[in-house]
Design a protein around this motif. Structure first.
Motif, PDB file in Angstrom:
ATOM      1  N   GLY A 108      54.474  45.272  38.811  1.00 50.23           N
ATOM      2  CA  GLY A 108      54.498  46.655  39.257  1.00 50.23           C
ATOM      3  C   GLY A 108      53.521  47.058  40.129  1.00 50.23           C
ATOM      4  N   ARG A 109      53.156  48.388  40.315  1.00 46.56           N
ATOM      5  CA  ARG A 109      51.912  48.859  41.191  1.00 46.56           C
ATOM      6  C   ARG A 109      51.380  50.058  40.240  1.00 46.56           C
ATOM      7  N   MET A 110      50.001  50.103  40.412  1.00 47.88           N
ATOM      8  CA  MET A 110      49.365  51.255  40.169  1.00 47.88           C
ATOM      9  C   MET A 110      48.238  51.742  41.039  1.00 47.88           C
ATOM     10  N   ASN A 111      47.931  53.060  40.925  1.00 49.20           N
ATOM     11  CA  ASN A 111      46.864  53.567  41.729  1.00 49.20           C
ATOM     12  C   ASN A 111      45.837  53.968  40.687  1.00 49.20           C
ATOM     13  N   ALA A 112      44.495  53.663  40.752  1.00 46.35           N
ATOM     14  CA  ALA A 112      43.504  53.962  40.032  1.00 46.35           C
ATOM     15  C   ALA A 112      42.460  54.887  40.885  1.00 46.35           C
ATOM     16  N   ARG A 127      38.191  47.633  35.772  1.00 43.31           N
ATOM     17  CA  ARG A 127      38.663  46.339  35.914  1.00 43.31           C
ATOM     18  C   ARG A 127      40.094  46.137  35.541  1.00 43.31           C
ATOM     19  N   VAL A 128      41.027  45.661  36.657  1.00 43.35           N
ATOM     20  CA  VAL A 128      42.205  45.229  36.464  1.00 43.35           C
ATOM     21  C   VAL A 128      42.407  43.641  36.627  1.00 43.35           C
ATOM     22  N   ARG A 129      43.370  43.329  35.608  1.00 38.27           N
ATOM     23  CA  ARG A 129      43.660  41.920  35.417  1.00 38.27           C
ATOM     24  C   ARG A 129      45.065  41.707  35.709  1.00 38.27           C
ATOM     25  N   THR A 130      45.356  40.885  36.664  1.00 41.03           N
ATOM     26  CA  THR A 130      46.780  40.472  36.773  1.00 41.03           C
ATOM     27  C   THR A 130      46.936  38.941  36.359  1.00 41.03           C
ATOM     28  N   PRO A 131      48.338  38.261  36.191  1.00 41.34           N
ATOM     29  CA  PRO A 131      48.159  37.002  36.242  1.00 41.34           C
ATOM     30  C   PRO A 131      47.371  36.121  37.336  1.00 41.34           C
ATOM     31  N   THR A 132      47.219  36.449  38.258  1.00 39.97           N
ATOM     32  CA  THR A 132      46.274  35.606  39.304  1.00 39.97           C
ATOM     33  C   THR A 132      45.110  36.146  39.624  1.00 39.97           C
ATOM     34  N   VAL A 133      44.483  37.469  39.206  1.00 39.04           N
ATOM     35  CA  VAL A 133      43.366  37.924  39.664  1.00 39.04           C
ATOM     36  C   VAL A 133      42.504  38.800  38.545  1.00 39.04           C
ATOM     37  N   VAL A 134      41.368  39.130  38.811  1.00 42.37           N
ATOM     38  CA  VAL A 134      40.662  39.972  38.148  1.00 42.37           C
ATOM     39  C   VAL A 134      40.089  40.966  39.100  1.00 42.37           C
ATOM     40  N   ALA A 135      40.221  42.295  39.046  1.00 44.89           N
ATOM     41  CA  ALA A 135      39.575  43.112  40.059  1.00 44.89           C
ATOM     42  C   ALA A 135      38.826  43.878  39.516  1.00 44.89           C
ATOM     43  N   GLY A 136      37.480  44.269  40.220  1.00 42.38           N
ATOM     44  CA  GLY A 136      36.697  45.148  39.615  1.00 42.38           C
ATOM     45  C   GLY A 136      36.504  46.348  40.608  1.00 42.38           C
ATOM     46  N   VAL A 137      36.841  47.379  40.295  1.00 40.51           N
ATOM     47  CA  VAL A 137      36.781  48.644  41.328  1.00 40.51           C
ATOM     48  C   VAL A 137      35.147  49.005  41.281  1.00 40.51           C
ATOM     49  N   ARG A 138      34.488  49.190  42.638  1.00 40.55           N
ATOM     50  CA  ARG A 138      33.163  49.525  42.821  1.00 40.55           C
ATOM     51  C   ARG A 138      33.346  50.988  43.433  1.00 40.55           C
ATOM     52  N   GLY A 139      34.648  51.261  43.453  1.00 45.45           N
ATOM     53  CA  GLY A 139      34.623  52.660  44.380  1.00 45.45           C
ATOM     54  C   GLY A 139      35.380  53.729  43.480  1.00 45.45           C
ATOM     55  N   SER A 140      36.269  54.379  44.269  1.00 50.13           N
ATOM     56  CA  SER A 140      36.700  55.450  43.459  1.00 50.13           C
ATOM     57  C   SER A 140      38.186  55.564  43.518  1.00 50.13           C
ATOM     58  N   ASN A 141      38.904  54.576  44.560  1.00 46.65           N
ATOM     59  CA  ASN A 141      40.360  54.919  44.592  1.00 46.65           C
ATOM     60  C   ASN A 141      41.047  53.391  45.138  1.00 46.65           C
ATOM     61  N   ALA A 142      41.924  52.901  44.488  1.00 48.09           N
ATOM     62  CA  ALA A 142      42.535  51.597  44.804  1.00 48.09           C
ATOM     63  C   ALA A 142      44.048  51.565  44.527  1.00 48.09           C
ATOM     64  N   ASP A 143      44.911  50.947  45.250  1.00 48.98           N
ATOM     65  CA  ASP A 143      46.319  50.529  44.820  1.00 48.98           C
ATOM     66  C   ASP A 143      46.428  49.110  44.613  1.00 48.98           C
ATOM     67  N   ILE A 144      47.040  48.645  43.497  1.00 42.06           N
ATOM     68  CA  ILE A 144      47.151  47.417  43.045  1.00 42.06           C
ATOM     69  C   ILE A 144      48.574  47.232  42.758  1.00 42.06           C
ATOM     70  N   SER A 145      49.045  46.099  43.240  1.00 41.08           N
ATOM     71  CA  SER A 145      50.419  45.853  42.737  1.00 41.08           C
ATOM     72  C   SER A 145      50.506  44.426  42.556  1.00 41.08           C
ATOM     73  N   ASN A 146      51.582  44.091  41.590  1.00 40.90           N
ATOM     74  CA  ASN A 146      51.566  42.538  41.379  1.00 40.90           C
ATOM     75  C   ASN A 146      52.990  42.145  41.158  1.00 40.90           C
ATOM     76  N   GLY A 147      53.598  41.241  41.742  1.00 39.83           N
ATOM     77  CA  GLY A 147      55.020  40.604  41.694  1.00 39.83           C
ATOM     78  C   GLY A 147      54.718  39.012  41.988  1.00 39.83           C
ATOM     79  N   THR A 148      55.245  38.717  42.832  1.00 35.27           N
ATOM     80  CA  THR A 148      54.889  37.443  43.225  1.00 35.27           C
ATOM     81  C   THR A 148      53.627  37.135  43.641  1.00 35.27           C
ATOM     82  N   SER A 149      53.004  38.078  44.231  1.00 32.74           N
ATOM     83  CA  SER A 149      51.324  37.817  44.557  1.00 32.74           C
ATOM     84  C   SER A 149      50.875  39.469  44.093  1.00 32.74           C
TER      85      SER A 149
END
Length: 201
Positions: A108-112, A127-149
């Motif tokens: 799915g998708r999320m906005n932080a 921090r957001v963990r998906t099956p393929t990555v770990v992403a650490g937000v250094r800022g204030s707004n990000a869109d993150i989605s996970n499906g086949t990638s």
């Protein structure tokens, strides 16, 4: 100690333990909901979400194909779960350093929207963990989605992204990246792909 007083002591202890489990520390709540949204403590029974429902760490969240929810954290951070999302609220801690929020995104998708802090010594880490990555937000707004990638777009500031092999890149403000398996597309490569047109006759 008599058998009767031992029973009373045991019952009191069990009641207090159950009360503590029921009143585990809330780390977020549902601020807005549309459509069907459900939550459960890991391994528990799915329940329909309601505005104001308190959420604890180790809670799973899901939105239906038409469902959407916004979570509000004590530090003011808001996370919006888009339709068709399965996510987890894994951890939220606060201290003199600021806060640390860890979530997982299975699909799915999320906005932080990370709350800003006006103190140079304090940060709201996300921090957001998906099956393929770990992403650490250094800022204030990000869109993150996970499906086949996993796809990440930074709307403000920057984010560090690390794949399963430990390779790391920084996504700048306005930049995007895509991770499929262990292959990462740098923001400049993704931009070049998006600005390329293929003509066929």
């Amino acid at each position: 100690m008599t058998a009767n007083s031992m029973k009373k002591t045991l019952l009191t202890f069990l009641a207090l333990a159950a009360l503590g489990a029921v009143h585990a520390k809330a780390v977020a709540k549902f601020e807005s909901i549309s459509g069907l949204v459900q939550y459960r403590e890991k391994g528990g029974k799915w329940q329909n979400a309601k505005i104001g429902t308190p959420l604890t760490a180790n809670t799973e969240l899901q939105t239906s194909p038409t469902g959407k929810a916004t979570l509000l954290f004590p530090n003011g951070t808001k996370v919006t779960l888009k339709p068709g999302t399965l996510a987890g609220l894994d951890q939220y801690t606060a201290g003199a350093y600021g806060t640390q929020t860890n979530m997982s995104l299975r699909v799915g998708r999320m906005n932080a929207d990370i709350a800003k802090v006006n103190d140079a010594n304090v940060r709201n880490h996300f921090r957001v963990r998906t099956p393929t990555v770990v992403a650490g937000v250094r800022g204030s707004n990000a869109d993150i989605s996970n499906g086949t990638s996993t796809n990440i777009r930074m709307n403000e500031h920057s984010m560090d992204v690390m794949n399963g092999l430990g390779q790391q890149i920084r996504v700048p403000q306005g930049g995007s990246t895509q991770v499929t398996g262990n292959q990462m597309v740098r923001p400049d490569q993704l931009e070049a792909r998006q600005n390329t047109a293929t003509m066929t006759a």
